[in-house]
Design a protein around this motif. Sequence first.
Motif, PDB file in Angstrom:
ATOM      1  N   PHE A  23       0.832  -1.202   0.000  1.00 45.42           N
ATOM      2  CA  PHE A  23       0.000   0.000   0.000  1.00 45.42           C
ATOM      3  C   PHE A  23       0.870   1.257   0.000  1.00 45.42           C
ATOM      4  N   ILE A  24       0.273   2.369  -0.354  1.00 49.21           N
ATOM      5  CA  ILE A  24       0.995   3.645  -0.407  1.00 49.21           C
ATOM      6  C   ILE A  24       1.572   4.017   0.959  1.00 49.21           C
ATOM      7  N   GLU A  25       0.911   3.578   2.044  1.00 46.39           N
ATOM      8  CA  GLU A  25       1.396   3.881   3.396  1.00 46.39           C
ATOM      9  C   GLU A  25       2.774   3.266   3.658  1.00 46.39           C
ATOM     10  N   SER A  26       3.068   2.150   2.983  1.00 47.85           N
ATOM     11  CA  SER A  26       4.374   1.510   3.171  1.00 47.85           C
ATOM     12  C   SER A  26       5.503   2.345   2.570  1.00 47.85           C
ATOM     13  N   ILE A  27       5.171   3.170   1.610  1.00 53.76           N
ATOM     14  CA  ILE A  27       6.167   4.041   0.988  1.00 53.76           C
ATOM     15  C   ILE A  27       6.241   5.375   1.726  1.00 53.76           C
ATOM     16  N   GLU A  28       5.078   5.945   2.003  1.00 53.33           N
ATOM     17  CA  GLU A  28       5.026   7.263   2.631  1.00 53.33           C
ATOM     18  C   GLU A  28       5.227   7.220   4.139  1.00 53.33           C
ATOM     19  N   ARG A  29       5.011   6.041   4.750  1.00 51.57           N
ATOM     20  CA  ARG A  29       5.100   5.864   6.205  1.00 51.57           C
ATOM     21  C   ARG A  29       4.127   6.802   6.931  1.00 51.57           C
ATOM     22  N   PHE A  30       2.975   6.992   6.307  1.00 50.50           N
ATOM     23  CA  PHE A  30       1.960   7.900   6.822  1.00 50.50           C
ATOM     24  C   PHE A  30       0.601   7.309   6.488  1.00 50.50           C
ATOM     25  N   ALA A  31      -0.312   7.348   7.443  1.00 49.55           N
ATOM     26  CA  ALA A  31      -1.655   6.817   7.193  1.00 49.55           C
ATOM     27  C   ALA A  31      -2.695   7.771   7.749  1.00 49.55           C
ATOM     28  N   VAL A  32      -3.765   7.919   7.036  1.00 52.63           N
ATOM     29  CA  VAL A  32      -4.904   8.689   7.507  1.00 52.63           C
ATOM     30  C   VAL A  32      -5.991   7.692   7.884  1.00 52.63           C
ATOM     31  N   VAL A  33      -6.383   7.731   9.139  1.00 50.99           N
ATOM     32  CA  VAL A  33      -7.436   6.836   9.622  1.00 50.99           C
ATOM     33  C   VAL A  33      -8.745   7.612   9.575  1.00 50.99           C
ATOM     34  N   LYS A  34      -9.649   7.151   8.728  1.00 49.77           N
ATOM     35  CA  LYS A  34     -10.927   7.850   8.559  1.00 49.77           C
ATOM     36  C   LYS A  34     -12.008   7.195   9.401  1.00 49.77           C
ATOM     37  N   ASP A  35     -13.032   7.954   9.704  1.00 49.15           N
ATOM     38  CA  ASP A  35     -14.218   7.477  10.413  1.00 49.15           C
ATOM     39  C   ASP A  35     -13.944   7.029  11.840  1.00 49.15           C
ATOM     40  N   VAL A  36     -12.844   7.495  12.431  1.00 51.33           N
ATOM     41  CA  VAL A  36     -12.549   7.238  13.842  1.00 51.33           C
ATOM     42  C   VAL A  36     -12.039   8.547  14.435  1.00 51.33           C
ATOM     43  N   SER A  37     -12.647   8.970  15.534  1.00 51.53           N
ATOM     44  CA  SER A  37     -12.187  10.217  16.144  1.00 51.53           C
ATOM     45  C   SER A  37     -10.809  10.018  16.769  1.00 51.53           C
ATOM     46  N   LYS A  38     -10.063  11.099  16.833  1.00 50.12           N
ATOM     47  CA  LYS A  38      -8.722  11.058  17.420  1.00 50.12           C
ATOM     48  C   LYS A  38      -8.790  10.566  18.866  1.00 50.12           C
ATOM     49  N   ASP A  39      -9.781  11.021  19.616  1.00 50.17           N
ATOM     50  CA  ASP A  39      -9.926  10.645  21.021  1.00 50.17           C
ATOM     51  C   ASP A  39     -10.176   9.142  21.176  1.00 50.17           C
ATOM     52  N   ILE A  40     -11.059   8.592  20.357  1.00 49.89           N
ATOM     53  CA  ILE A  40     -11.370   7.158  20.435  1.00 49.89           C
ATOM     54  C   ILE A  40     -10.164   6.327  20.012  1.00 49.89           C
ATOM     55  N   ILE A  62     -18.459   1.285  23.404  1.00 46.68           N
ATOM     56  CA  ILE A  62     -18.853   0.624  22.157  1.00 46.68           C
ATOM     57  C   ILE A  62     -18.017   1.140  20.985  1.00 46.68           C
ATOM     58  N   LEU A  63     -17.759   2.452  20.942  1.00 49.25           N
ATOM     59  CA  LEU A  63     -16.914   3.018  19.888  1.00 49.25           C
ATOM     60  C   LEU A  63     -15.484   2.479  19.967  1.00 49.25           C
ATOM     61  N   ILE A  64     -14.956   2.345  21.180  1.00 45.88           N
ATOM     62  CA  ILE A  64     -13.615   1.802  21.359  1.00 45.88           C
ATOM     63  C   ILE A  64     -13.585   0.343  20.903  1.00 45.88           C
ATOM     64  N   ALA A  65     -14.596  -0.429  21.297  1.00 43.51           N
ATOM     65  CA  ALA A  65     -14.669  -1.844  20.898  1.00 43.51           C
ATOM     66  C   ALA A  65     -14.775  -1.965  19.382  1.00 43.51           C
ATOM     67  N   SER A  66     -15.560  -1.101  18.774  1.00 47.61           N
ATOM     68  CA  SER A  66     -15.719  -1.119  17.321  1.00 47.61           C
ATOM     69  C   SER A  66     -14.402  -0.784  16.619  1.00 47.61           C
ATOM     70  N   THR A  67     -13.675   0.177  17.152  1.00 49.44           N
ATOM     71  CA  THR A  67     -12.381   0.553  16.580  1.00 49.44           C
ATOM     72  C   THR A  67     -11.387  -0.592  16.713  1.00 49.44           C
ATOM     73  N   ALA A  68     -11.346  -1.211  17.885  1.00 48.06           N
ATOM     74  CA  ALA A  68     -10.442  -2.352  18.093  1.00 48.06           C
ATOM     75  C   ALA A  68     -10.782  -3.487  17.127  1.00 48.06           C
ATOM     76  N   ASP A  69     -12.064  -3.731  16.943  1.00 51.49           N
ATOM     77  CA  ASP A  69     -12.490  -4.788  16.018  1.00 51.49           C
ATOM     78  C   ASP A  69     -12.112  -4.443  14.577  1.00 51.49           C
ATOM     79  N   ARG A  70     -12.330  -3.208  14.199  1.00 50.98           N
ATOM     80  CA  ARG A  70     -12.031  -2.753  12.837  1.00 50.98           C
ATOM     81  C   ARG A  70     -10.559  -2.953  12.482  1.00 50.98           C
ATOM     82  N   PHE A  71      -9.677  -2.739  13.477  1.00 52.02           N
ATOM     83  CA  PHE A  71      -8.249  -2.847  13.234  1.00 52.02           C
ATOM     84  C   PHE A  71      -7.664  -4.189  13.689  1.00 52.02           C
TER      85      PHE A  71
END
Length: 100
Positions: A23-40, A62-71
């Motif tokens: 993926f492009i992140e492997s080259i840029e060493r940068f990722a944008v995580v969408k649909d998850v708040s910075k706090d969560i 529930i949001l934290i659990a969903s984020t953990a599951d997503r990743f």
Amino acid sequence: MKSSAFLLSMCSPVLRNMFCGGFIESIERFAVVKDVSKDIFRKTMQIWLGEDLIAKDIEELILIASTADRFGMSSIGHALEDTILQVLQNDIGLCVDALN
């Protein structure tokens, strides 16, 4: 939120694939995580790092659990399970007190 690609790769197979795959992140060493708040996302990482979880309410858990599951952060499940049970017990206690 800035974080080490190495650390993120260790905590999540999804992020590991992003940073170590084709993926492009492997080259840029940068990722944008969408649909998850910075706090969560920060709280999810803090749990993975072993810090005690202080959640505002069941919705945040529930949001934290969903984020953990997503990743694919399966190791977070036990910490969340204990905290969710504690919050639900407190909520039930408040309901019982209100009914009495």
